[in-house]
Design a protein around this motif. Structure first.
Motif, mmCIF file in Angstrom:
data_model
loop_
_atom_site.group_PDB
_atom_site.id
_atom_site.type_symbol
_atom_site.label_atom_id
_atom_site.label_comp_id
_atom_site.label_asym_id
_atom_site.label_seq_id
_atom_site.Cartn_x
_atom_site.Cartn_y
_atom_site.Cartn_z
ATOM 1 N N GLY A 1 1.129 -1.126 0.000
ATOM 2 C CA GLY A 1 -0.094 -0.017 0.152
ATOM 3 C C GLY A 1 0.837 1.100 0.179
ATOM 4 N N LEU B 1 -5.750 6.137 0.241
ATOM 5 C CA LEU B 1 -6.264 4.957 -0.953
ATOM 6 C C LEU B 1 -5.114 3.699 -1.479
ATOM 7 C CD1 LEU B 1 -8.652 4.955 -3.002
ATOM 8 C CD2 LEU B 1 -6.776 5.988 -4.781
ATOM 9 N N GLU C 1 -6.840 0.425 -1.046
ATOM 10 C CA GLU C 1 -6.561 -0.960 -2.086
ATOM 11 C C GLU C 1 -5.736 -1.865 -1.993
ATOM 12 O OE1 GLU C 1 -7.387 0.872 -5.883
ATOM 13 O OE2 GLU C 1 -5.276 1.774 -4.861
ATOM 14 N N SER C 2 -4.531 -2.042 -0.766
ATOM 15 C CA SER C 2 -3.933 -3.285 -0.475
ATOM 16 C C SER C 2 -4.557 -4.330 0.226
ATOM 17 C CB SER C 2 -2.479 -2.068 -0.070
ATOM 18 O OG SER C 2 -2.690 -2.384 1.050
ATOM 19 N N THR D 1 -5.316 -2.704 -13.754
ATOM 20 C CA THR D 1 -5.074 -2.537 -12.575
ATOM 21 C C THR D 1 -3.392 -2.676 -12.765
ATOM 22 O OG1 THR D 1 -6.192 -4.161 -10.925
ATOM 23 C CG2 THR D 1 -3.278 -3.970 -11.100
ATOM 24 N N ILE E 1 -13.789 0.564 -4.069
ATOM 25 C CA ILE E 1 -13.467 1.384 -2.332
ATOM 26 C C ILE E 1 -12.788 2.552 -2.689
ATOM 27 C CG2 ILE E 1 -11.017 1.512 -0.782
ATOM 28 C CD1 ILE E 1 -11.506 -1.664 -0.781
ATOM 29 N N PRO E 2 -12.055 2.664 -4.123
ATOM 30 C CA PRO E 2 -11.977 4.021 -4.363
ATOM 31 C C PRO E 2 -12.730 5.055 -4.351
ATOM 32 C CG PRO E 2 -10.247 3.018 -5.693
ATOM 33 C CD PRO E 2 -11.611 1.731 -4.903
ATOM 34 N N GLN F 1 -13.379 -4.774 -3.608
ATOM 35 C CA GLN F 1 -12.160 -3.682 -3.999
ATOM 36 C C GLN F 1 -12.275 -2.972 -4.675
ATOM 37 O OE1 GLN F 1 -9.117 -3.486 -5.881
ATOM 38 N NE2 GLN F 1 -7.956 -2.964 -5.211
ATOM 39 N N GLU G 1 -7.614 7.681 -10.148
ATOM 40 C CA GLU G 1 -7.533 7.608 -9.045
ATOM 41 C C GLU G 1 -6.502 9.081 -8.485
ATOM 42 O OE1 GLU G 1 -5.386 3.920 -7.767
ATOM 43 O OE2 GLU G 1 -6.846 2.596 -8.504
ATOM 44 N N THR H 1 -7.790 -6.065 -1.287
ATOM 45 C CA THR H 1 -7.003 -7.330 -2.404
ATOM 46 C C THR H 1 -7.660 -8.481 -1.124
ATOM 47 O OG1 THR H 1 -6.374 -5.727 -3.142
ATOM 48 C CG2 THR H 1 -6.523 -8.004 -3.282
#
Lengths: 286, 405
Positions: free
Chosen positions: A11, A247, A251-252, B210, A265-266, A262, A224, A255
């Protein structure tokens, strides 16, 4: 326990990259009042120019130095010939203009470097793994974790302790008064946009040993970054730092714990912040 | 004066009309729809190169039924609605005789049902979801490339051989990734009843956009599997492999199978950073077939574009030749006739002899897998040894596909 550590490091390293991009975006907005949609394309340009310079000089470090500087030239031209036309006009003009620049840069990159994937090696010094509390972790990622706060601290000191920095802050508070007391505001604007471009391009160059280079690679990061900037507070420096960290970590860990949620999330973070603190976590002010 | 005026009118009319007439009579128009912009534009580029090469070869050899072939290229941008608009333009405005294309399963699932109304045959060359020659199949839709079910069946056969029991996956978070995992689970369970599969909340489906895969890598490694089935592709796979290598993913703690790791664009981009000894699949591998037609294809492609052909270049190239074969079989360019002629068509393409099955319009084609190996003369990994799974052994029966036309 080990996942806690690894996910924290994951993260942090992603968040620091995000911070470099967002801080440029927020600085440009804070001073020029322009929301630069093409910021992600400048990130992409930084990565490609770093790769090109690396091939030329055969050194990652020179690539990191020269690549972003070449991107700055593009940024300065963009500000001088395009952005200047839309200062103070409705925000839709800025969005249309910078979106057009985004398309041009994306296609330009495709024409010059082709549409295929490119991969850049990290320098020998930063390849391999290092043990962190008994866990092996890639050295390059640790380097990213260090570089983010370092650049952040340098920028902060620049804005708070140097004459130039103070002048820029003055111009961002009240550009008419600044002009009145003899500050060359157009020059300041160009310089700030150059700085913003440099930060985006530096982020791109630093991301290059991590992610493949491909046209439009700035698309994901720009979304982002916008979220980071809004969460932190538009134009706020510490806000970008806190937003990017938040953020990255969300995010990490998401997961691991949130499963398919996931992805949301943002946007959830954005929605919550807009509801609770519409001006972002930190108040406006560079 | 009057005579002169009449003469001019007649001359212009003759020139004009003959031009139209000559144009209509002498070209076979093919409309191509691929991703030409954005991060996946490389795939459209490859397809365009393959298609243009086939068109140039066919035109040099006298065309299709004596007519020159002309290609029209449209950008799908990878989005279903854009692709549909592009196809409508090709059919109604450019009046193409044939459609070829489609990169993404998501795009294909939107376009295929609409094709039926446009009454124009379409050969899919990349999108791999089984549904387009399964639950949503129709009389105008065909696929010349290896589909997901065929490729994953081969993966399951290999997975059984590895002996690994506890399996997990990393795949893109859309139809393709999820279906790949479902089919893998289904096939491997049949082949090896002892195999177990991690539940949905333990496997990793990173979103398509991603670029930082670290948290997914940590998640998969911490679930301590015996085997990992990876269906990421393109830039996603490249980013994943690099970041995963750094984090010790390929240190041999578990077996790794990558259903599209044998794609040449992935191998060339990764170079020596692709770990050795991993099983990787591809829809076409330039060294898998010794036939004259393959050698010619690889040599011409290498000469023209300076690279080995990717599976997408191969798909588009082969589809143009399949169209030629169908037009010759039907002895016309009539769309209904072509659609009929494509049914049951047997054709030799660079990957080998394929048959477009009548019942579901899916090509019965071999799957190529291989172990990543370093080789002299190559700056990237090649597949060695190569394992060929026969089309007949990996293609589900028509009843299983769920296709009814």
């Amino acid at each position: 326990m080990e996942y806690l550590l690894l996910n924290t490091l994951n993260g942090l390293s992603w968040g620091m990259l995000l911070f470099l991009i967002s801080v440029g975006l927020t600085t440009v907005f804070g001073v020029l009042g322009v929301l630069n949609f093409a910021h992600g394309s400048l990130f992409m340009l930084g990565a490609y120019l770093c790769m090109q310079a690396m091939q030329y000089f055969d050194s990652f470090w020179l690539g990191l130095l020269v690549g972003p500087l070449c991107a700055v030239v593009v940024g300065v031209l963009m500000e001088k010939f395009l952005l200047k036309q839309v200062y103070g006009r409705d925000v839709s003009f800025q969005l249309l203009l910078t979106f057009a620049v985004l398309l041009i840069l994306d296609d330009g990159v495709r024409m010059i470097w082709g549409s295929g994937y490119h991969v850049v090696d990290p320098p020998v010094l930063l390849s391999g793994v290092m043990s962190v509390a008994g866990q092996d972790y890639p050295v390059y990622r640790l380097f990213l974790i260090l570089v983010g706060p370092l650049i952040g601290a340098l920028l902060w000191s620049f804005f708070h302790f140097t004459r130039w920095g103070k002048t820029i802050r003055a111009a961002s508070f009240d550009n008419i008064m600044a002009e009145g007391v003899g500050i060359n505001v157009p020059l300041i604007y160009t310089a700030v946009f150059a700085l913003g471009t440099w930060l985006a391009a530096l982020g791109g160059a630093l991301a290059a040993p991590q992610q493949s280079l491909v046209p439009s690679m700035g698309e994901k990061i720009i979304i982002e970054s916008f979220i980071v900037v809004v969460v932190g507070g538009l134009g706020s420096f510490p806000g970008a730092f806190a937003g990017a960290l938040l953020l990255g970590l969300l995010e990490s860990f998401g997961t691991e714990f949130a499963g398919r949620m996931q992805m949301a999330i943002p946007y959830l973070l954005l929605a919550v912040i807009l509801l609770v603190r519409p001006h972002g976590l930190f108040k406006k002010g560079v | 004066m009057g005579k002169r005026f009449l003469f001019i009118i007649v001359t212009i009319s003759v020139v004009f009309l003959s031009g139209i007439w000559a144009h209509a009579a002498s070209t076979a128009k093919i409309g191509f729809t691929y991703i030409m912009s954005g991060p996946f534009s490389a795939y459209g580029q490859f397809a365009k190169q393959g298609a243009e090469m086939a068109i140039a070869e066919i035109n040099a050899a006298g065309g299709i039924n004596g007519m020159k072939v002309e290609g029209f290229f449209e950008d799908s941008t990878g989005k279903a609605d854009v692709a549909l608009r592009a196809i409508r333009k090709l059919v109604y405005q450019d009046k193409v005789d044939m459609l070829i294309g489609l990169d993404s399963s998501g795009v294909a699932k939107t376009v295929v049902p609409a094709i039926e109304k446009m009454k124009t045959p379409l050969i899919i060359t990349h999108a791999a979801t089984p549904d387009v020659t399964g639950s949503v199949c129709n009389k105008y839709t065909f696929r010349i490339s290896l589909n997901l079910a065929q490729n994953v069946k081969a993966a399951a056969l290999l997975a059984k051989e590895t002996g690994a029991k506890k399996w997990t996956t990393v795949g893109p978070d859309y139809a393709f990734g999820h279906q790949s995992w479902e089919y893998f689970e289904k096939y491997l369970k049949e082949l090896n009843p002892e195999a177990t599969f991690l539940p949905k909340n333990k496997v990793a489906f990173p979103p398509f956009k991603t670029t930082d895969f670290s948290s997914y890598i940590t998640k998969v490694m911490s679930s301590k599997p015996d085997g990992v089935f990876i269906s990421l592709w393109g830039g996603n796979l490249i980013d994943f492999v690099r970041q995963a290598s750094d984090m010790g993913f390929f240190n041999g703690d578990f077996q790794v199978l990558m259903s599209l790791g044998g794609a040449i664009e992935v191998l060339t981009a990764l170079g020596d950073k692709m770990p050795e000894g991993l099983w990787v699949g591809s829809r076409y591998w330039f060294q898998a077939n010794d036939s004259a037609i393959n050698k010619k294809f690889v040599a011409s492609y290498l000469k023209k574009y300076g690279a080995y052909p990717s599976y997408n270049a191969h798909g588009a190239y082969s589809a143009v030749y399949a169209y030629k074969a169908a037009a010759e079989k039907a002895k016309s360019l009539d769309k209904e006739g072509i659609a009929k002629a494509l049914e049951g068509l047997k054709i030799e393409i660079p990957t080998g002899l394929v048959e477009i099955r009548k019942g579901d319009h899916q090509a019965i084609t071999d799957a190529h897998w291989g172990k990543t190996s370093a080789a002299a003369g190559f700056s990237h990994r090649i597949l060695k040894p190569i394992k060929i799974f026969k089309g007949a052994d990996i293609t589900p029966s028509i009843a299983e596909t769920g296709c009814s036309m």
